[in-house]
Write a protein that holds these residues in place. Structure first.
Motif, PDB file in Angstrom:
ATOM      1  N   LEU A 130       0.866  -1.252   0.013  1.00 21.75           N
ATOM      2  CA  LEU A 130      -0.031  -0.011   0.082  1.00 21.75           C
ATOM      3  C   LEU A 130       0.933   1.174   0.037  1.00 21.75           C
ATOM      4  CD1 LEU A 130      -2.950  -1.047   2.514  1.00 21.75           C
ATOM      5  CD2 LEU A 130      -3.035  -0.545   0.266  1.00 21.75           C
ATOM      6  N   ALA A 131       1.885   1.342   0.881  1.00 21.10           N
ATOM      7  CA  ALA A 131       2.719   2.431   0.978  1.00 21.10           C
ATOM      8  C   ALA A 131       3.429   2.674  -0.640  1.00 21.10           C
ATOM      9  CB  ALA A 131       3.762   2.162   1.864  1.00 21.10           C
ATOM     10  N   HIS A 132       3.890   1.352  -1.129  1.00 20.57           N
ATOM     11  CA  HIS A 132       4.576   1.618  -2.584  1.00 20.57           C
ATOM     12  C   HIS A 132       3.747   2.242  -3.543  1.00 20.57           C
ATOM     13  CE1 HIS A 132       8.059  -0.352  -4.892  1.00 20.57           C
ATOM     14  NE2 HIS A 132       7.884   0.955  -5.262  1.00 20.57           N
ATOM     15  N   PHE A 133       2.306   1.823  -3.567  1.00 19.73           N
ATOM     16  CA  PHE A 133       1.506   2.141  -4.482  1.00 19.73           C
ATOM     17  C   PHE A 133       0.987   3.615  -4.434  1.00 19.73           C
ATOM     18  CE2 PHE A 133       1.684  -2.301  -5.918  1.00 19.73           C
ATOM     19  CZ  PHE A 133       1.639  -2.138  -7.366  1.00 19.73           C
ATOM     20  N   THR A 134       1.221   4.203  -3.039  1.00 19.88           N
ATOM     21  CA  THR A 134       0.666   5.559  -2.801  1.00 19.88           C
ATOM     22  C   THR A 134       1.885   6.579  -2.609  1.00 19.88           C
ATOM     23  OG1 THR A 134       0.459   4.811  -0.360  1.00 19.88           O
ATOM     24  CG2 THR A 134      -1.475   4.729  -1.690  1.00 19.88           C
ATOM     25  N   ARG A 145      -1.683  10.151  -9.686  1.00 20.54           N
ATOM     26  CA  ARG A 145      -3.171   9.966  -9.236  1.00 20.54           C
ATOM     27  C   ARG A 145      -3.209   8.893  -8.090  1.00 20.54           C
ATOM     28  NH1 ARG A 145      -7.330  10.087 -14.090  1.00 20.54           N
ATOM     29  NH2 ARG A 145      -8.927  10.133 -12.253  1.00 20.54           N
ATOM     30  N   LEU A 146      -3.407   9.348  -6.989  1.00 21.96           N
ATOM     31  CA  LEU A 146      -3.215   8.249  -6.020  1.00 21.96           C
ATOM     32  C   LEU A 146      -4.583   7.303  -5.940  1.00 21.96           C
ATOM     33  CD1 LEU A 146      -1.295  10.063  -2.960  1.00 21.96           C
ATOM     34  CD2 LEU A 146      -0.353   8.681  -4.803  1.00 21.96           C
ATOM     35  N   THR A 147      -5.480   7.963  -6.509  1.00 21.88           N
ATOM     36  CA  THR A 147      -6.742   7.187  -6.571  1.00 21.88           C
ATOM     37  C   THR A 147      -6.860   5.979  -7.512  1.00 21.88           C
ATOM     38  OG1 THR A 147      -7.577   8.586  -8.139  1.00 21.88           O
ATOM     39  CG2 THR A 147      -8.384   9.343  -6.010  1.00 21.88           C
ATOM     40  N   SER A 148      -5.722   5.975  -8.454  1.00 25.82           N
ATOM     41  CA  SER A 148      -5.706   4.743  -9.043  1.00 25.82           C
ATOM     42  C   SER A 148      -5.262   3.661  -8.227  1.00 25.82           C
ATOM     43  CB  SER A 148      -4.570   4.988 -10.276  1.00 25.82           C
ATOM     44  OG  SER A 148      -3.234   5.338  -9.567  1.00 25.82           O
ATOM     45  N   VAL A 149      -4.855   3.773  -7.062  1.00 27.14           N
ATOM     46  CA  VAL A 149      -4.119   2.611  -6.415  1.00 27.14           C
ATOM     47  C   VAL A 149      -5.377   1.770  -5.972  1.00 27.14           C
ATOM     48  CG1 VAL A 149      -4.898   3.676  -4.073  1.00 27.14           C
ATOM     49  CG2 VAL A 149      -2.994   1.949  -4.186  1.00 27.14           C
ATOM     50  N   TRP A 150      -6.724   2.139  -6.014  1.00 26.20           N
ATOM     51  CA  TRP A 150      -7.809   0.984  -5.798  1.00 26.20           C
ATOM     52  C   TRP A 150      -7.929   0.209  -6.969  1.00 26.20           C
ATOM     53  CZ3 TRP A 150      -8.299   0.781  -0.863  1.00 26.20           C
ATOM     54  CH2 TRP A 150      -7.984   2.003  -0.076  1.00 26.20           C
ATOM     55  N   ARG A 151      -7.178   0.350  -7.927  1.00 26.11           N
ATOM     56  CA  ARG A 151      -7.541  -0.337  -9.151  1.00 26.11           C
ATOM     57  C   ARG A 151      -6.288  -1.405  -9.156  1.00 26.11           C
ATOM     58  NH1 ARG A 151      -7.555   4.337 -13.999  1.00 26.11           N
ATOM     59  NH2 ARG A 151      -9.291   5.687 -13.310  1.00 26.11           N
ATOM     60  N   ALA A 160     -10.901  -6.568   0.320  1.00 30.90           N
ATOM     61  CA  ALA A 160     -11.949  -7.558   0.611  1.00 30.90           C
ATOM     62  C   ALA A 160     -11.615  -8.489   1.457  1.00 30.90           C
ATOM     63  CB  ALA A 160     -12.011  -8.164  -0.926  1.00 30.90           C
ATOM     64  N   GLY A 161     -10.365  -9.052   1.628  1.00 29.77           N
ATOM     65  CA  GLY A 161      -9.923  -9.729   2.551  1.00 29.77           C
ATOM     66  C   GLY A 161     -10.167  -9.310   4.014  1.00 29.77           C
ATOM     67  N   LEU A 162      -9.966  -8.073   4.296  1.00 21.97           N
ATOM     68  CA  LEU A 162     -10.080  -7.563   5.663  1.00 21.97           C
ATOM     69  C   LEU A 162     -11.652  -7.479   5.944  1.00 21.97           C
ATOM     70  CD1 LEU A 162      -7.324  -4.833   5.780  1.00 21.97           C
ATOM     71  CD2 LEU A 162      -7.398  -6.868   6.972  1.00 21.97           C
ATOM     72  N   ALA A 163     -12.210  -6.952   4.966  1.00 22.55           N
ATOM     73  CA  ALA A 163     -13.721  -6.859   5.189  1.00 22.55           C
ATOM     74  C   ALA A 163     -14.386  -8.245   5.506  1.00 22.55           C
ATOM     75  CB  ALA A 163     -14.568  -6.125   3.914  1.00 22.55           C
TER      76      ALA A 163
END
Length: 290
Positions: A130-134, A145-151, A160-163
């Motif tokens: 997560l730190a690397h992609f943000t 665009r940090l919002t692309s991390v969710w892709r 999903a796994g945590l949820a």
């Protein structure tokens, strides 16, 4: 002790070695296999570990915090070293912050400490990923665009796994078995692809490559030893954190440097030499914890 360390590390370097030899002789195009691994198999591994009914994220909160501190601390120390040594921080800092906790870290955790170590190892991978992609992307390009991390599939699998785990949902056993079987493909494929990648790489800036390759585990080990002293962790997680500190730079650093045109040749040298020198630093870390 020596025999045990050799027996733990041998499968890792044997599979990577086969990949290296195949890469030298056949020069296979693993681009599609690597994409499948990052988009399907690794997310299945992450989801399977986090959605397991025996996994509870709250029990790993101290490890999560310690891992985050290790990643951030490595970046701060690397920034200071880069300024003193006259190296571009954007070139030097990411390989020092983001280690190979995927290709090497996950299989090493399982081989050294058993299947029960996979869940905490995935937690550490989750933090670093997560730190690397943000932050890692932002460091190389402030317009990223940090919002692309969710892709990113592995990030989606993490959420999903945590949820599923937090909600206490129990997934149908045959479905979990199928997910686990997909995830089991990822580790040997990552090691094999690492060997192929090393066979294709060329060392450019030799001096910086050696310097960065040594600095990564030295900084990481020093921080990990300090953190296990400061943060109360179970014995297995303490051992995993120390091994985490000794890991070489992640191959993903080279891909990011190439994408953002941040001296990719120098980053490739640090990554390549660092993964080769893992032969020396990983036994040292295992000798400390075993």
């Amino acid at each position: 002790m020596l025999l045990r360390i050799v027996s733990i590390l041998f499968p890792l370097f044997a599979i990577a070695g086969v990949g290296f030899l195949v890469g030298r002789r056949a020069r296979p195009d693993l681009s599609h296999a690597n994409k499948l691994n990052m988009d399907v198999f690794v997310p299945a591994l992450v989801f399977g570990a986090l959605a397991n009914k025996s996994f509870h994220i709250t029990q790993f909160l101290p490890l999560l915090g310690a891992t985050f501190a290790a990643v951030v601390g490595s970046g701060l120390l690397a920034w200071a070293v880069a300024r003193l040594a006259g190296i571009a921080p954007r070139t030097f800092v990411p390989p020092m912050m983001f280690n190979n906790c995927g290709n090497l870290g996950l299989p090493l955790a399982v081989l050294a400490f058993g299947e029960q170590a996979l869940a905490p190892a995935v937690v550490m991978f989750m933090v670093s990923n997560l730190a690397h992609f943000t932050f890692g992307a932002w460091l190389l390009d402030h317009q990223a665009r940090l919002t692309s991390v969710w892709r990113v599939p592995s990030v989606l699998a993490t959420v999903a796994g945590l949820a599923v785990g937090i909600a206490g949902v129990e997934i149908w056993a045959p479905a979990m078995l199928a997910i686990k079987m997909l995830g089991d493909i990822s580790i040997p494929l990552m090691l094999f692809a690492l060997g192929v990648r090393i066979s294709e790489s060329r060392i450019g800036a030799l001096g910086l490559g050696v310097f960065g390759a040594v600095a990564r585990p030295v900084i990481g080990l020093a921080l990990s030893v300090l953190l296990v002293w400061l943060v109360p962790l179970p014995p297995q997680e303490r051992a995993l954190l120390i091994v985490f500190g000794a890991l070489p730079p992640a191959v993903l650093n080279y891909m990011f440097a190439e994408r953002y045109q941040q001296e990719p040749d120098k980053v490739a040298s640090m990554v390549l030499i660092g993964n080769v020198l893992a032969v020396a630093f990983l036994p040292l870390a295992l000798a400390i914890v075993l």
